[in-house]
Scaffold this active site. Structure first.
Site, PDB file in Angstrom:
ATOM      1  N   GLU A 159       0.830  -1.211   0.000  1.00  0.00           N
ATOM      2  CA  GLU A 159       0.000   0.000   0.000  1.00  0.00           C
ATOM      3  C   GLU A 159       0.867   1.265   0.000  1.00  0.00           C
ATOM      4  O   GLU A 159       1.756   1.420   0.855  1.00  0.00           O
ATOM      5  CB  GLU A 159      -0.899  -0.010   1.254  1.00  0.00           C
ATOM      6  CG  GLU A 159      -1.889   1.133   1.273  1.00  0.00           C
ATOM      7  CD  GLU A 159      -2.791   1.111   2.517  1.00  0.00           C
ATOM      8  OE1 GLU A 159      -2.862   0.067   3.201  1.00  0.00           O
ATOM      9  OE2 GLU A 159      -3.402   2.145   2.796  1.00  0.00           O
ATOM     10  N   LYS A 190      -6.712  -0.619  12.031  1.00  0.00           N
ATOM     11  CA  LYS A 190      -6.186  -0.991  10.709  1.00  0.00           C
ATOM     12  C   LYS A 190      -4.960  -0.132  10.402  1.00  0.00           C
ATOM     13  O   LYS A 190      -3.946  -0.614   9.900  1.00  0.00           O
ATOM     14  CB  LYS A 190      -7.262  -0.818   9.634  1.00  0.00           C
ATOM     15  CG  LYS A 190      -6.901  -1.427   8.273  1.00  0.00           C
ATOM     16  CD  LYS A 190      -5.992  -0.558   7.419  1.00  0.00           C
ATOM     17  CE  LYS A 190      -5.647  -1.204   6.094  1.00  0.00           C
ATOM     18  NZ  LYS A 190      -4.725  -0.400   5.288  1.00  0.00           N
ATOM     19  N   ASP A 232       4.959 -14.278  11.607  1.00  0.00           N
ATOM     20  CA  ASP A 232       3.632 -14.787  11.266  1.00  0.00           C
ATOM     21  C   ASP A 232       2.602 -13.663  11.441  1.00  0.00           C
ATOM     22  O   ASP A 232       2.191 -13.365  12.553  1.00  0.00           O
ATOM     23  CB  ASP A 232       3.334 -15.978  12.192  1.00  0.00           C
ATOM     24  CG  ASP A 232       2.025 -16.658  11.871  1.00  0.00           C
ATOM     25  OD1 ASP A 232       1.120 -16.001  11.313  1.00  0.00           O
ATOM     26  OD2 ASP A 232       1.899 -17.845  12.199  1.00  0.00           O
ATOM     27  N   HIS A 257      -2.458  10.769   0.795  1.00  0.00           N
ATOM     28  CA  HIS A 257      -2.481   9.368   0.393  1.00  0.00           C
ATOM     29  C   HIS A 257      -2.555   9.257  -1.127  1.00  0.00           C
ATOM     30  O   HIS A 257      -1.788   8.533  -1.750  1.00  0.00           O
ATOM     31  CB  HIS A 257      -3.661   8.656   1.042  1.00  0.00           C
ATOM     32  CG  HIS A 257      -3.766   7.218   0.666  1.00  0.00           C
ATOM     33  ND1 HIS A 257      -2.927   6.259   1.194  1.00  0.00           N
ATOM     34  CD2 HIS A 257      -4.577   6.586  -0.198  1.00  0.00           C
ATOM     35  CE1 HIS A 257      -3.228   5.092   0.672  1.00  0.00           C
ATOM     36  NE2 HIS A 257      -4.228   5.257  -0.180  1.00  0.00           N
TER      37      HIS A 257
HETATM   38  P1  NAD Z   1      10.409 -23.113  15.398  1.00  0.00           P
HETATM   39  O1  NAD Z   1       9.559 -24.305  15.287  1.00  0.00           O
HETATM   40  O2  NAD Z   1      11.361 -22.901  14.285  1.00  0.00           O
HETATM   41  O3  NAD Z   1      11.182 -23.227  16.787  1.00  0.00           O
HETATM   42  C1  NAD Z   1      12.139 -22.297  17.199  1.00  0.00           C
HETATM   43  C2  NAD Z   1      13.471 -23.005  17.296  1.00  0.00           C
HETATM   44  O4  NAD Z   1      14.486 -22.058  17.548  1.00  0.00           O
HETATM   45  C3  NAD Z   1      13.500 -24.005  18.436  1.00  0.00           C
HETATM   46  O5  NAD Z   1      14.036 -25.208  17.952  1.00  0.00           O
HETATM   47  C4  NAD Z   1      14.466 -23.384  19.432  1.00  0.00           C
HETATM   48  O6  NAD Z   1      15.171 -24.365  20.126  1.00  0.00           O
HETATM   49  C5  NAD Z   1      15.362 -22.574  18.531  1.00  0.00           C
HETATM   50  N1  NAD Z   1      16.045 -21.418  19.134  1.00  0.00           N
HETATM   51  C6  NAD Z   1      17.291 -21.000  18.822  1.00  0.00           C
HETATM   52  N2  NAD Z   1      17.628 -19.914  19.526  1.00  0.00           N
HETATM   53  C7  NAD Z   1      16.573 -19.591  20.299  1.00  0.00           C
HETATM   54  C8  NAD Z   1      16.302 -18.552  21.220  1.00  0.00           C
HETATM   55  N3  NAD Z   1      17.220 -17.587  21.504  1.00  0.00           N
HETATM   56  N4  NAD Z   1      15.087 -18.493  21.801  1.00  0.00           N
HETATM   57  C9  NAD Z   1      14.163 -19.421  21.526  1.00  0.00           C
HETATM   58  N5  NAD Z   1      14.352 -20.463  20.667  1.00  0.00           N
HETATM   59  C10 NAD Z   1      15.550 -20.553  20.046  1.00  0.00           C
HETATM   60  O7  NAD Z   1       9.595 -21.794  15.572  1.00  0.00           O
HETATM   61  P2  NAD Z   1       8.455 -21.452  16.606  1.00  0.00           P
HETATM   62  O8  NAD Z   1       8.758 -20.069  17.030  1.00  0.00           O
HETATM   63  O9  NAD Z   1       8.257 -22.476  17.664  1.00  0.00           O
HETATM   64  O10 NAD Z   1       7.164 -21.471  15.689  1.00  0.00           O
HETATM   65  C11 NAD Z   1       6.942 -20.453  14.753  1.00  0.00           C
HETATM   66  C12 NAD Z   1       6.354 -21.029  13.483  1.00  0.00           C
HETATM   67  O11 NAD Z   1       5.187 -21.792  13.782  1.00  0.00           O
HETATM   68  C13 NAD Z   1       5.901 -19.946  12.552  1.00  0.00           C
HETATM   69  O12 NAD Z   1       6.340 -20.279  11.251  1.00  0.00           O
HETATM   70  C14 NAD Z   1       4.382 -20.017  12.616  1.00  0.00           C
HETATM   71  O13 NAD Z   1       3.799 -19.566  11.425  1.00  0.00           O
HETATM   72  C15 NAD Z   1       4.158 -21.468  12.845  1.00  0.00           C
HETATM   73  N6  NAD Z   1       2.889 -21.912  13.441  1.00  0.00           N
HETATM   74  C16 NAD Z   1       1.967 -21.032  13.930  1.00  0.00           C
HETATM   75  C17 NAD Z   1       0.807 -21.502  14.507  1.00  0.00           C
HETATM   76  C18 NAD Z   1      -0.158 -20.537  15.098  1.00  0.00           C
HETATM   77  O14 NAD Z   1       0.150 -19.382  15.213  1.00  0.00           O
HETATM   78  N7  NAD Z   1      -1.359 -20.954  15.505  1.00  0.00           N
HETATM   79  C19 NAD Z   1       0.576 -22.871  14.582  1.00  0.00           C
HETATM   80  C20 NAD Z   1       1.548 -23.737  14.079  1.00  0.00           C
HETATM   81  C21 NAD Z   1       2.710 -23.253  13.523  1.00  0.00           C
END
Ligand code: NAD
Length: 761
Positions: free
Chosen positions: A413, A596, A612, A710
């Site tokens: 946008e 928004k 996300d 805008h």
């Molecule tokens: P992820 O699964 O990649 O896990 C994060 C990884 O980073 C872990 O393995 C952790 O050990 C590692 N890590 C490394 N350094 C870290 C630090 N300093 N702090 C924390 N962890 C560290 O990611 P996630 O954050 O668990 O999940 C995010 C993903 O899940 C997004 O892509 C999202 O779209 C998706 N998702 C979202 C939903 C929802 O929002 N309802 C549901 C399912 C999946």
């Protein structure tokens, strides 16, 4: 060679007064850093006394060293932005950090390693002398020692000795607001000492004994980890010593007729004591920070939540103790005030970003179309047939907690980036954004339903609560690496949402990740144990996207002068914006549009950094409706001094690791351009982009209306849609803007006119 050297701030754990009378103290380096670097082409600001003294002594030292290396005589610039919160400077020893950074910078520019213990020893001597000279003596020198050596130090009689932090003792620093002026307090104490020597001696005796006891309980042999019983015993002695220190402070206060223990400090100490934690003011300035100590991280987080909710007092999660001392930095501090950035070509903008962020131009070439190729995309989601490109821009002028950020925004946008940059400039005129973050707690939900008709939800709920410790330990087993990073399961909540349905919440600190997958694993790990514990059936096991325990809190103050324009005075605009905020507070139809506008800024950063945005959106809107009625996320008021004040709390379940943050090359680069310290700071940047977008929209609405600005910016889109190409686009856009008509027919007609007027090739 570009050399940049940083030094940390400091906070006293104990002995800040007693040290002046020869008793020992403990001081810890805090990871807010002064950064010294060679001057860029900007005009150098006037040199402060500490910089002048540190510069002169470092140059003398290098001359005495001799050798063939030419000494760089330029006076370094020092960035102390991180010591600020909005316009308020935190009492973390910035002048000592500046002195140390200037000395460290000169030594590093001469090829010496500022991390080398021998170099640090000499740097400490130089910085101590320079600081004393600049300040006219008087200080203990503990702040300079912390700035040079870092870590945690036992400090007495001008001598510093590095000690191990007590393993298992968690520290938090709560902001108590404005400090009393140190020099004024010291003067009052000195006068009190002369007038009432006995009272002074008695207070100092209490403070010195408290410091000695605290230190005895705190100091461990290197490598020694106390078992839980010993840790508890040591903690109780620390708590007792902190109490006695507070008593000594009150004695000093009564004697000097000066206010050391402000009402805010008293509240923090009382609240901490109610939870069995230790708390005492940190530093001799009678305000600013209170250090809170606990053997349980969760207890500290709970106190933080309560202090904020009930008293508006904030535990500053960015103040991390035991920080590293002098060190060279790879990047110079970012300067986001890039005047005229919008007028540059794309190539020139990249050069400006490279200069300002310290990244190479080659690295920025990743921004070229095609760096995210189809093969990568094919590994990311299913049924891939291609990729879709969107513009990535940089918003300028952002300053958050004294630190500048170049903010990458990905959005389709027109006018979003210009508006955010423009409003960030207005907010910058008031000192920038002040922000803080809740601990990164996310909620894993497990749904339970009875298997038979004979059930007692309340009784089952009690059984689950009694098993909290076991369930949290089980949750931790799902993510051992998260524990090493300082995260892990923190709390368990049981909600009987219906007589036949219980929802169990496991709260997990997921550090720098968004945490969705982490939390889903936790939910699935604890569910079978909940089934055996209760006899009920586990249903859904997934995170909640209402991340209301993980909010970013942001505020901004804007001077009226910065708001004035377009025929409106500053106070008129401020009043108009406050009225627009009221409108959103009273009417969900308006609140939706208001929000928004906020999400224009937020989502653009969420998307640019590979986070996300569906989760962010779901959470923001659910949070906006938390009272049962949908309301504005940000509100604006006219302050008593006529400044416009805006504030917002925004759930920020975002990460700098996990998801697409590292797998999408542009997201990874966007995160590098930002250079955030972690997920919490990234959330603050997103919230700042949101608040700035909101301010820009409200200012336009409260003055000339949104369409003029805008549509002026949107005109290039209209021109391209009408078939304009190359140079025609800008020309047609200008024409449309000047005639104030932006519909397709007007665009086509104007394009035809332009083409007819062109001389034949
Ligand atoms: P992820 O699964 O990649 O896990 C994060 C990884 O980073 C872990 O393995 C952790 O050990 C590692 N890590 C490394 N350094 C870290 C630090 N300093 N702090 C924390 N962890 C560290 O990611 P996630 O954050 O668990 O999940 C995010 C993903 O899940 C997004 O892509 C999202 O779209 C998706 N998702 C979202 C939903 C929802 O929002 N309802 C549901 C399912 C999946």
């Amino acid at each position: 060679m570009t050399v940049s050297v940083s030094a940390p701030g400091k906070a006293f754990l104990i002995g800040e007064y007693a040290v002046l009378e020869g008793a020992p103290s403990i001081v810890t380096a805090v990871d807010v850093r002064a950064v010294a670097h060679v001057p860029t082409d900007e005009a150098a600001p006037p040199m402060s006394a500490v910089v002048r003294c540190a510069h002169a002594r470092a140059i003398d030292y290098l001359r005495q060293l001799g050798g063939d290396i030419e000494i760089d005589l330029r006076v370094p610039l020092v960035d102390t932005g991180r010591f600020y919160l909005g316009t308020r400077k935190l009492g973390l020893g910035s002048s000592a950090a500046v002195t140390a950074a200037v000395v460290g910078h000169h030594l590093a520019a001469h090829g010496l390693d500022p991390r080398d213990p021998d170099v640090q020893r000499d740097a400490l001597e130089l910085a101590m002398a320079a600081h004393a000279e600049a300040q006219g003596g008087g200080g203990s020198g503990a702040d300079v020692a912390a700035a040079v050596l870092g870590g945690t130090l036992r400090f007495a009689h001008g001598k510093a000795e590095s000690i191990e932090p007590l393993p298992g003792l968690h520290l938090g620093f709560v902001d108590a607001g404005y400090p009393a002026i140190t020099s004024e307090l010291v003067r009052r104490v000195r006068e009190g000492e002369a007038a009432h020597p006995e009272q002074y001696a008695a207070a100092m005796e209490v403070l010195s004994a408290a410091a000695r006891d605290f230190i005895e309980a705190y100091v461990t042999e290197p490598g020694q980890v106390p078992d839980p019983v010993e840790l508890q015993a040591r903690f109780e002695r620390i708590r007792d010593a902190s109490d006695r220190h507070n008593r000594g402070l009150r004695m000093l206060q009564d004697m000097a007729g000066a206010s050391f223990v402000t009402p805010e400090i008293t509240t923090i100490i009382e609240q901490a004591e109610a939870d069995g934690l230790a708390a005492k003011p940190s530093g001799a300035s009678g305000g600013d920070l209170v250090v809170v100590m606990a053997t349980d991280r969760t207890a500290l987080d709970r106190l933080s939540e309560r202090l904020q909710r009930e008293h508006g007092l904030v535990l500053r999660t960015n103040l991390v103790a035991h920080a590293e001392g002098l060190r060279a930095e790879e990047r110079l501090p970012t300067n986001s005030r890039l005047a005229g950035f919008f007028k540059l070509s794309v190539a020139e903008r990249r050069e400006a970003v490279a200069r300002s962020s310290g990244l190479s131009l080659e690295r920025l070439a990743e921004l070229d179309a095609g760096s995210f190729d189809v093969q990568r995309a094919n590994h990311m989601i299913e049924n891939v047939v291609g990729t879709m490109e969107l513009p990535l821009a940089i918003a300028t002028n952002f300053r958050i907690n004294g630190r500048d950020f170049l903010v990458p925004m990905c959005v389709e946008e027109a006018s979003v980036v210009a508006a955010a940059s423009n409003a960030a400039k207005m907010i910058r005129a008031g000192g920038g954004f002040a922000a803080h973050s809740d601990p990164p707690w996310m909620i894993a939900q497990v749904q339970l339903t009875p298997r038979t008709d004979d059930f007692d939800a309340e009784g089952v709920g009690d059984r689950i609560r009694e098993a909290s410790a076991e369930l949290l330990a089980l949750a931790d087993e799902a993510h051992p690496r998260l524990l090493i990073r300082g995260g892990g399961a923190r709390d368990l909540e049981v909600r009987v949402v219906d007589p036949a349905m219980i929802v169990v919440h496991v709260l997990v600190d997921c550090r720098d990740a968004m945490g969705a997958n982490l939390l889903n694993t936790v939910a699935e790990t604890v569910a079978p144990r909940l089934e055996t514990l209760t006899g009920w059936q586990a249903g859904l096991r997934i995170l909640s996207n209402l991340s209301d325990r993980r909010c970013t809190h942001i505020s901004a103050r804007v001077p009226p002068d910065a708001l004035a324009g377009k025929g409106f005075s500053g106070p008129q605009v401020a009043r108009g914006i406050a009225s627009a905020s009221r409108f959103a507070e009273l009417d969900p139809y308006r609140a939706t549009t208001h929000n928004k506008g906020i999400m224009n800024g937020v989502d653009a950063v969420v998307l640019a950094t590979g986070n996300d945005w569906r989760a962010m959106e779901a959470s923001a809107h659910a949070y906006a409706a938390r009272s049962g009625r949908y309301g504005p996320l940000a509100t604006w008021r006219e302050g008593e001094d006529g400044w416009l004040e805006g504030r917002m709390s925004l759930p920020a379940a975002v990460g700098v690791v996990g998801g697409a943050t590292r797998t999408h090359p542009v997201a990874r680069l966007a995160l590098e351009i930002l250079g955030c310290d972690g997920g919490a700071e990234l959330g603050q940047v997103m919230a700042a982009a949101g608040l700035a977008s909101n301010l820009a929209a409200l200012r336009a609405l409260a003055t000339e209306g949104i369409q003029r600005g805008h549509m002026g910016l949107h005109a290039r889109n209209v021109a391209a849609s009408a078939g304009a190409e190359g140079e025609e686009i800008d020309r047609l856009a200008r024409e449309l803007a000047s005639q104030g008509a932006f519909d397709a027919a007007a665009a086509k007609a104007a394009l035809n006119r332009i083409r007819r007027a062109k001389p034949a090739a």
